[in-house]
Design an enzyme around this catalytic site. Structure first.
Site, PDB file in Angstrom:
ATOM      1  N   LYS A 172      -2.585   5.858  -4.512  1.00  0.00           N
ATOM      2  CA  LYS A 172      -3.683   6.781  -4.218  1.00  0.00           C
ATOM      3  C   LYS A 172      -3.551   8.107  -4.960  1.00  0.00           C
ATOM      4  CE  LYS A 172      -3.556   4.755   0.428  1.00  0.00           C
ATOM      5  NZ  LYS A 172      -2.130   4.620   0.786  1.00  0.00           N
ATOM      6  N   ASP A 194       0.847  -1.195   0.000  1.00  0.00           N
ATOM      7  CA  ASP A 194       0.000   0.000   0.000  1.00  0.00           C
ATOM      8  C   ASP A 194       0.884   1.246   0.000  1.00  0.00           C
ATOM      9  OD1 ASP A 194      -3.012   1.007   0.856  1.00  0.00           O
ATOM     10  OD2 ASP A 194      -1.450   2.283   1.704  1.00  0.00           O
ATOM     11  N   TYR A 235       3.379   9.800  -0.641  1.00  0.00           N
ATOM     12  CA  TYR A 235       4.455   9.209   0.161  1.00  0.00           C
ATOM     13  C   TYR A 235       5.821   9.433  -0.492  1.00  0.00           C
ATOM     14  CZ  TYR A 235       0.533   6.627   2.341  1.00  0.00           C
ATOM     15  OH  TYR A 235      -0.654   6.276   2.946  1.00  0.00           O
ATOM     16  N   HIS A 284      -7.525   9.727  -1.989  1.00  0.00           N
ATOM     17  CA  HIS A 284      -6.811   9.735  -0.707  1.00  0.00           C
ATOM     18  C   HIS A 284      -7.621  10.417   0.412  1.00  0.00           C
ATOM     19  CE1 HIS A 284      -2.419   9.315   0.813  1.00  0.00           C
ATOM     20  NE2 HIS A 284      -3.252   9.233   1.827  1.00  0.00           N
TER      21      HIS A 284
END
Ligand code: NAD
Length: 273
Positions: free
Chosen positions: A75, A45, A50, A106
């Site tokens: 996402k 994930d 990120y 998100h």
């Protein structure tokens, strides 16, 4: 492997245990994900925000594991809601993949009023094979209600903050009643409070010869949550996977569930723009 799969409302299957990479730095992501894949995780994930999709992609390529045996989620970031297709294509490029198994909105960012358009664009990308399944994160019932009223596709999952002291039961009940599976993010409370010191968790750990982390993760599995705990340490990656050889009793489950106290440790969906 021992990891059970859950069938989603569109017929695809997802491993109930995966590995999350929030706060894993780009330059460490390749090593960390490689370690996770070697430990046996197959479900990863990540998210554009990120900043580690390239590292994740390098680990996937280096692993040599067949694409069909992996389950990859990324996402759509908030600012990208008006250009979902472009954002997806860029994520795929960074990941080195020609499709993702799951693409998620998100955050709803309701004031931006763009999540419905993003959703319709994601439906098209799914038709074209760039995505297998589509879902959402951090949607409250009011956001789900609007989405369900104005689209053909029911999200396969709603990925929300969920751990024993913050279970969001109104969100999980609404989601599950529409056949939307629950993915619990921050399954260990993100290490932000002394979850492992909670009495019913310590007691169950002693009773089963397991660690408190394993008890919490096992509680999630028995609650039917999909989880992907994060760790950069191989020993903990292993520990977090060794949760299929014991079962919490219904009394132990109830005692852990009774830890609910509205203890949110991260952002509220209405605060994120
Ligand atoms: P988490 O609850 O998985 O906590 C991770 C922390 O727990 C680690 O940094 C480590 O300090 C500790 N930990 C892990 N294993 C342990 C063990 N066996 N014993 C003791 N401590 C241990 O929190 P998370 O990483 O925020 O959540 C998991 C994943 O959920 C993320 O990596 C990300 O993929 C996803 N996520 C999604 C959203 C969203 O808005 N959709 C938000 C946050 C996280």
């Amino acid at each position: 492997s021992d990891i059970p799969v859950m069938k989603l409302n569109d017929g695809y299957e997802i491993p109930q245990l995966g590995f999350g990479v929030f706060l894993v730095e780009e330059d460490e992501a390749q090593r960390v994900v490689m370690d996770a894949l070697e430990t046996g995780y197959r479900h990863i994930d990540t998210a554009k925000i990120y900043g580690n999709e390239e590292g994740v992609g390098r680990a996937i390529a280096e692993s040599g594991i067949a694409r069909k045996d992996l389950y990859i989620t990324t996402k759509l970031w908030n600012d990208d809601q008006p250009k979902a297709r472009q954002a997806l294509e860029q994520s795929l490029e960074r990941l080195g993949l020609d499709y993702v198994d799951l693409y998620l909105i998100h955050w709803p960012c309701a004031r931006q009023d763009a999540y419905l358009d993003a959703w319709h664009e994601m439906e098209k990308c799914r038709e074209e094979g760039l995505i297998r399944s589509i879902g959402v994160c951090n949607f409250l019932p009011k956001h789900l209600e609007r989405l369900l009223g104005e689209s053909e596709t029911v999200p396969v999952v709603n990925q929300i903050e969920l751990h024993p002291t913050y279970q969001q039961s109104s969100v999980t009940q609404y989601s599950r009643s529409h056949d939307i599976a629950i993915e619990a993010w921050g399954p260990l409370g993100q290490g932000k409070y002394d979850l492992f010191g909670e009495k019913p968790i310590k007691e169950a750990a002693e009773a089963h010869g397991k660690t408190p982390a394993q008890v919490v993760l096992r509680w999630h599995l028995q609650m039917k949550n999909i989880i992907f705990p994060k760790s950069v340490h191989v020993e903990r990656m292993r520990e977090n996977m060794e949760i299929f050889d014991f079962t919490l009793t219904s009394d132990e489950m109830s005692a852990i569930t009774a830890l609910e106290r509205g203890n949110r440790v991260s952002s509220h969906p209405d605060e994120v723009e």
